[in-house]
Motif scaffolding. Structure first.
Motif, PDB file in Angstrom:
ATOM      1  N   PHE A 271      31.957  36.873  40.359  1.00  0.00           N
ATOM      2  CA  PHE A 271      32.774  35.669  40.200  1.00  0.00           C
ATOM      3  C   PHE A 271      32.171  34.814  39.096  1.00  0.00           C
ATOM      4  CE2 PHE A 271      33.586  31.167  40.988  1.00  0.00           C
ATOM      5  CZ  PHE A 271      34.966  31.167  41.000  1.00  0.00           C
ATOM      6  N   ALA A 272      33.037  34.155  38.364  1.00  0.00           N
ATOM      7  CA  ALA A 272      32.605  33.207  37.334  1.00  0.00           C
ATOM      8  C   ALA A 272      33.822  32.430  36.864  1.00  0.00           C
ATOM      9  CB  ALA A 272      31.944  33.929  36.159  1.00  0.00           C
ATOM     10  N   VAL A 273      33.561  31.365  36.158  1.00  0.00           N
ATOM     11  CA  VAL A 273      34.617  30.609  35.491  1.00  0.00           C
ATOM     12  C   VAL A 273      34.341  30.707  33.995  1.00  0.00           C
ATOM     13  CG1 VAL A 273      35.731  28.369  35.187  1.00  0.00           C
ATOM     14  CG2 VAL A 273      34.850  29.038  37.435  1.00  0.00           C
ATOM     15  N   ALA A 278      32.763  26.829  25.294  1.00  0.00           N
ATOM     16  CA  ALA A 278      31.304  26.926  25.146  1.00  0.00           C
ATOM     17  C   ALA A 278      30.832  28.365  25.015  1.00  0.00           C
ATOM     18  CB  ALA A 278      30.612  26.267  26.344  1.00  0.00           C
ATOM     19  N   GLU A 279      31.741  29.329  25.156  1.00  0.00           N
ATOM     20  CA  GLU A 279      31.429  30.756  25.054  1.00  0.00           C
ATOM     21  C   GLU A 279      30.342  31.158  26.060  1.00  0.00           C
ATOM     22  OE1 GLU A 279      30.483  31.241  20.903  1.00  0.00           O
ATOM     23  OE2 GLU A 279      32.567  31.732  20.424  1.00  0.00           O
ATOM     24  N   ARG A 280      30.604  30.835  27.316  1.00  0.00           N
ATOM     25  CA  ARG A 280      29.685  31.201  28.386  1.00  0.00           C
ATOM     26  C   ARG A 280      30.460  31.235  29.703  1.00  0.00           C
ATOM     27  NH1 ARG A 280      28.225  25.469  28.050  1.00  0.00           N
ATOM     28  NH2 ARG A 280      28.806  24.480  30.041  1.00  0.00           N
ATOM     29  N   ASN A 281      29.782  31.661  30.771  1.00  0.00           N
ATOM     30  CA  ASN A 281      30.369  31.672  32.101  1.00  0.00           C
ATOM     31  C   ASN A 281      29.729  30.583  32.952  1.00  0.00           C
ATOM     32  OD1 ASN A 281      31.956  33.938  31.512  1.00  0.00           O
ATOM     33  ND2 ASN A 281      30.306  35.336  32.072  1.00  0.00           N
ATOM     34  N   ASP A 282      30.542  29.810  33.629  1.00  0.00           N
ATOM     35  CA  ASP A 282      30.056  28.809  34.566  1.00  0.00           C
ATOM     36  C   ASP A 282      30.158  29.349  35.995  1.00  0.00           C
ATOM     37  OD1 ASP A 282      29.677  27.046  32.439  1.00  0.00           O
ATOM     38  OD2 ASP A 282      31.740  26.276  32.602  1.00  0.00           O
TER      39      ASP A 282
END
Length: 467
Positions: A271-273, A278-282
């Motif tokens: 799971f991630a957002v 920002a070119e990343r996963n939150d």
């Protein structure tokens, strides 16, 4: 909301609605062929009653599939004129072959299948059912060939900006076609399988149509126990081929932004957002190295990351990432239900296992959701190209089409589809709720001649009154 975005929404809306019915009828036609074969082999009237029950549902679904698909052909000329102009020499013949082979075959034998019972020889009627089933598979062959060519184009040459065929064998059997065709046909079979099993489980939980429900659930369990694991294998092969030809699509599926240090491997993100700005996963939850094992079959393998190409060359990450997890999650659930049900069948406890029955009922429509999710992964994942790497979607839209006209037609489609196909789907649920009933032979006139048969989709009035 410019004409490009509205045209994409319109085509996506229409094809999302349309794809459900052909996929269902592909599996349902083969199911009908199996049921009629069982009837001819055993002469058990229970199989004959099942055949007529599911034939009604097939007739309605087939009609809605044909009607919902007609609109798409017009959109190629109205909304996607540049695509038609530049790729029509390849896509046109492929879609025409589908009409000349599959549609004509289905149209020829469909009438015999629906209205030929007791009017033609039994073997001829069974042949008609098999030909309809074959026609649905041939239709899938040509449609998937055309779509796969847009994913992995091959066998072409470009003359004055127009795609010309150079090798039809390479065009039809392009690199992704065998994997995508197998994956799609299995998905259609599994979708129908879980509808059949879910309907059977609902009957058993209600204590209605018990004999028919046991036949359907047993067949669905055995079939699912074979095809769902096979789909996992085919999906893995398809993923490896996608990583070879469309690596950025795979990166979007996994929200893989940048390469990892050597030996670290790629984690499997549960799971991630994805944060595209920002070119990343939150809020990422991941299992180390498992992504490498699945995607490269090694513990330290790497895949091409999203940051390896400019943002303008990347597909929208969030819809691809989430749709892929919906598809895989439902696939895992169907696999667990299939294996558990097979185990219960082997123990002789399937029909009394409420856990298995509720599993089938809860997942009865899951195949449609997984099918749409997989289709979104494929189609959104190839953006920003309509012909991958060669023709951008923004360059394929009709240059003179106005946003207002696209919006108005989209609203008309939405209203018409909601009314017409909403009524059709409601009618299908009514047919399922009534369940299979003993089939009576067609009445005869005083002179002994058979009267014209009414459409098989018409429900029995006595059963409707009893309901």
């Amino acid at each position: 909301m410019d004409a490009l975005l509205l045209s994409r929404i319109q085509f996506g809306f229409v094809v999302s609605f349309h794809i459900l019915f052909p996929a269902f009828t592909i599996g349902l036609a083969s199911w009908l062929a199996f049921v009629e074969w069982r009837w001819l082999r055993t002469r058990d009237t229970g199989w004959r009653d099942l055949y007529f029950f599911w034939t009604k549902i097939f007739a309605v679904s087939f009609g809605m599939g044909v009607v919902s698909g007609i609109v798409m052909s017009f959109q190629f000329g109205t909304n996607w004129a540049v695509l038609s102009e530049q790729a029509g020499n390849i896509l046109g013949p492929l879609l025409s072959y589908e009409v000349l082979t599959a549609f004509f075959l289905e149209a020829t034998f469909l009438g015999v299948m629906l209205f030929g019972w007791n009017r033609v020889d039994e073997k001829m009627h069974f042949l008609a059912t098999c030909m309809v089933a074959l026609g649905t598979l041939i239709s899938a062959f040509w449609i998937l060939s055309a779509n796969s060519w847009m994913q992995t184009p091959a066998g072409y040459k470009i003359v004055d900006g127009v795609f010309e065929p150079a090798d039809w064998w390479a065009i039809v059997f392009n690199p992704s076609f065998p994997y995508r065709l197998t994956h799609m046909v299995l998905a259609a079979f599994i979708t129908t399988c879980f509808v059949v099993g879910g309907v059977a489980a609902s009957y058993l939980l209600r204590g209605a149509h018990v004999d028919a429900a046991k036949r359907m659930l047993k067949a669905a369990t055995v079939f699912a126990a074979i095809t769902v694991p096979a789909q996992v294998l085919v999906g893995d092969l398809h993923g490896l081929k996608t990583r070879e030809y469309q690596p950025i699509k795979v990166a979007a599926m996994e929200a893989h932004w940048e390469s990892r240090p050597a030996g670290e491997g790629v984690p499997l993100i549960l799971f991630a957002v994805p944060n595209e700005t920002a070119e990343r996963n939150d809020y990422e939850i991941a299992v180390p190295k498992l992504g490498s094992l699945i995607l490269t079959h090694t513990l330290d393998g790497d895949i091409q990351p999203l940051k390896s190409v400019p943002a303008s060359e990347r597909p929208p990450v969030k819809p691809v990432f989430y749709a892929f997890r919906v598809m895989v999650g439902l696939g895992v659930a169907m696999l667990l239900v299939a294996l558990f049900s097979a185990w219960q069948l082997w123990r002789g406890r399937l029909y009394g296992s409420r856990l298995a029955l509720h599993g089938w009922r809860w997942l009865s429509l899951s195949g449609f959701v997984a099918l749409l999710a997989g289709w979104y992964v494929v189609e959104i994942g190839r953006q920003p190209y309509v012909i991958y790497g060669l023709l951008r979607t923004a360059d394929a839209v009709s240059p003179t089409v106005e946003a207002a006209s696209v919006m108005s037609s989209l609203l008309v489609f939405a209203v018409v589809y909601l009314v017409v196909f909403g009524a059709g789907i409601r009618y299908l649920f009514r047919l399922v709720a009534k369940g299979p009933h003993p089939h009576e032979p067609p009445p005869r006139t005083v002179q002994g001649e058979r009267t014209a048969a009414r459409p098989l989709s018409v429900p029995d009035e006595s059963s409707e009154a009893g309901a």
